[in-house]
Enzyme design. Structure first.
Site, short mmCIF file in Angstrom:
data_model
loop_
_atom_site.label_atom_id
_atom_site.label_comp_id
_atom_site.label_asym_id
_atom_site.label_seq_id
_atom_site.Cartn_x
_atom_site.Cartn_y
_atom_site.Cartn_z
N LYS A 73 0.83 -1.20 0.00
CA LYS A 73 0.00 0.00 0.00
C LYS A 73 0.87 1.26 0.00
O LYS A 73 1.87 1.32 0.71
CB LYS A 73 -0.90 -0.04 1.25
CG LYS A 73 -1.85 1.12 1.43
CD LYS A 73 -2.70 0.88 2.68
CE LYS A 73 -3.56 2.07 3.02
NZ LYS A 73 -4.39 1.84 4.23
N SER A 149 -9.01 3.18 3.79
CA SER A 149 -8.07 3.74 2.84
C SER A 149 -7.33 2.69 2.01
O SER A 149 -6.59 3.04 1.09
CB SER A 149 -7.04 4.58 3.61
OG SER A 149 -6.27 3.78 4.51
N SER A 173 -9.60 0.97 8.00
CA SER A 173 -9.08 1.00 6.64
C SER A 173 -8.73 -0.35 6.04
O SER A 173 -8.42 -0.43 4.86
CB SER A 173 -7.86 1.92 6.57
OG SER A 173 -8.25 3.27 6.68
#
Length: 470
Positions: A73, A149, A173
């Site tokens: 990520k 996220s 997230s």
């Protein structure tokens, strides 16, 4: 190996084929790169082009996931020598100087890291939409959001581009995008998986690092590969009695399970029904089920989450070259409130964290497991969570997020392990996740029950409209 065959396999199955000599790691990587290109074209889920072959060296050839494709990520400094932007136009030329401890464990596991996944700016939204990378689309319905996220990771796992991908969770997230994209999202409990060296260490134990997967067994095997706090870590969780991969094959016995669909925000009837049905399935399996919930005040969650605001603000100040004029509106506000904060503001957040944590701890003296929806609604349309909105303060932005996802953040504050499972769909065919929460240190129990639900309410045959090789 054909793309449709690759997309149908989880990480454990892929590693088995590589070990058995039925396919080589190079062949798997080749099909994964083709799958990734096709999926990203439809979803806009990568943060930049994939890594070139050999750009991410130093992975163990004999690790438990050797040769299995993986993504990391774009959420901050994570892999040595790899640029990062945290989804922001304002961050330029930033490169990680060392491996995050978890990245070192991903390398030791042998994972073949192929690229970075998209995030909202500062990873501080439940929608993966940014001015830097644009909108990440949901593989089930491209007009809907992938969550955030870790939306880029969840979208690409759901679309069959990789079997699992790195994700982290400061308020939901991991679990929010898992719910939106119909995948498994395990948030390990405080002290289970390393959180540093990185700015996540500054969030007072409210952030967790791990991954999104398509199966419970992948989550269990990956947790076995990366769990355990390094020496000197501030938070440590007790070791499991046996490897998680073994424990998911054993019956946890009769458990006390609470189910709750109540929240400070309105909860969609379809979403609530899926969580209630999960409770009925657990009762049918043989568990004792009641309606109950911890008595956590929503205002305490917001105040405790201000600690994560200050951590995000610290992240904004970290890059050497930061053009503040290019920050989105909420990020500018987070930075301003961080710079204006005093020690008393931080202590107020810590006090709120304790007020939220105590009732959760007491709750798990009465119950083994809590079942809730993951989100209050099915995946939201694009633009429903407008991060570049100058009308928000930090607290009003948190409250806006918690109208959409009121069930996840309390367990970041308390540090309990939690998992989102893709147990339902809306009338329109949109994924609906159910969250399970366990007591501190009981990832084993969480995964055992998740495996029971995966067997009783299987999701493997449900496929999104955007699917590599379909």
């Amino acid at each position: 190996m054909e793309p449709y065959e690759y997309a149908d396999l989880d990480a454990v199955a892929l590693r088995g084929l590589i070990r058995g000599g039925e396919v080589t790691a190079a062949e798997v990587e080749d099909v994964a790169r083709r799958a990734l290109a096709r999926a990203d074209e439809a979803l806009n889920a990568l943060a930049g082009p994939p890594f070139a072959p050999g750009e991410m060296p130093h992975r163990a050839p004999d690790g438990p996931f050797a040769g299995v494709p993986f993504l990391i990520k774009d959420g901050g400094p994570f892999a040595r020598g790899v640029p990062f932007t945290v989804g922001s136009r304002a961050v330029r030329g930033a490169v990680a100087r060392e491996d995050h401890e978890l990245m070192a464990r991903f390398r030791a596991a042998g994972l073949a890291v192929l690229g970075r996944t998209a995030v909202p700016e500062m990873a501080f939204s439940f929608a993966t939409e940014s001015r830097r990378y644009g909108t990440t689309r949901n593989p089930w319905a491209p007009g809907r959001g992938a969550g955030g996220s870790s939306g880029g990771s969840a979208a690409l796992v759901a679309a069959g581009a990789v079997p699992m991908a790195h994700a982290n969770d400061g308020a939901g997230s991991i679990r929010v995008p898992a719910s939106c994209c119909g995948v498994v999202g395990l948030k390990p409990g405080r002290g289970r998986v390393p959180c540093g060296p990185a700015v996540g260490e500054a969030s007072f134990g409210q952030s967790a690092e791990f991954a999104v997967t398509r199966t419970v067994r992948d989550a269990a095997h990956l947790l076995d590969a990366v769990a355990a706090a390094p020496v000197g870590e501030k938070y440590e969780a007790p070791p499991p009695p046996r490897p998680y991969a073994e424990m998911i094959r054993t019956d946890p016995g009769r458990l006390r399970v609470a189910v709750s669909t109540a929240a400070a925000a309105p909860v969609d009837a379809q979403v609530a029904a899926v969580a209630v049905n999960a409770g009925k399935v657990l009762e049918w399996i043989g568990h004792e089920v009641a309606e109950d919930a911890p008595g956590v005040e929503p205002d305490d969650v917001v105040e405790a989450m201000m600690l994560s605001v200050f951590a995000a603000g610290a992240m904004l100040k970290a890059p050497e070259r930061l053009d503040r004029s290019l920050l989105e509106a909420v990020s500018r506000r987070l930075l301003a409130e961080t710079e204006a904060a005093t020690a008393l503001d931080v202590l107020a957040g810590v006090a709120a964290q304790h007020r939220a944590t105590r009732p959760v701890g007491l709750f798990f003296t009465r119950y083994d497991l809590l079942v809730t929806p993951t989100l209050a609604r099915p995946p939201a349309p694009h633009g429903a969570l407008a991060y570049d909105d100058p009308g928000h303060t930090a607290r009003s932005w948190l409250r806006r997020l918690f109208e959409y996802g009121p069930f996840t953040a309390p367990f970041n504050v308390s540090g309990n392990p939690a998992i989102s499972l893709p147990l339902g769909q809306s009338r329109e065919g949109l994924p609906i996740g159910v969250q399970l929460v366990a007591a501190h240190g009981r990832e084993d129990l969480l995964l055992q029950v998740a495996a029971q639900l995966e067997e009783a309410v299987p999701w493997k045959d449900r496929k999104p409209s955007v699917l590599t090789g379909a």
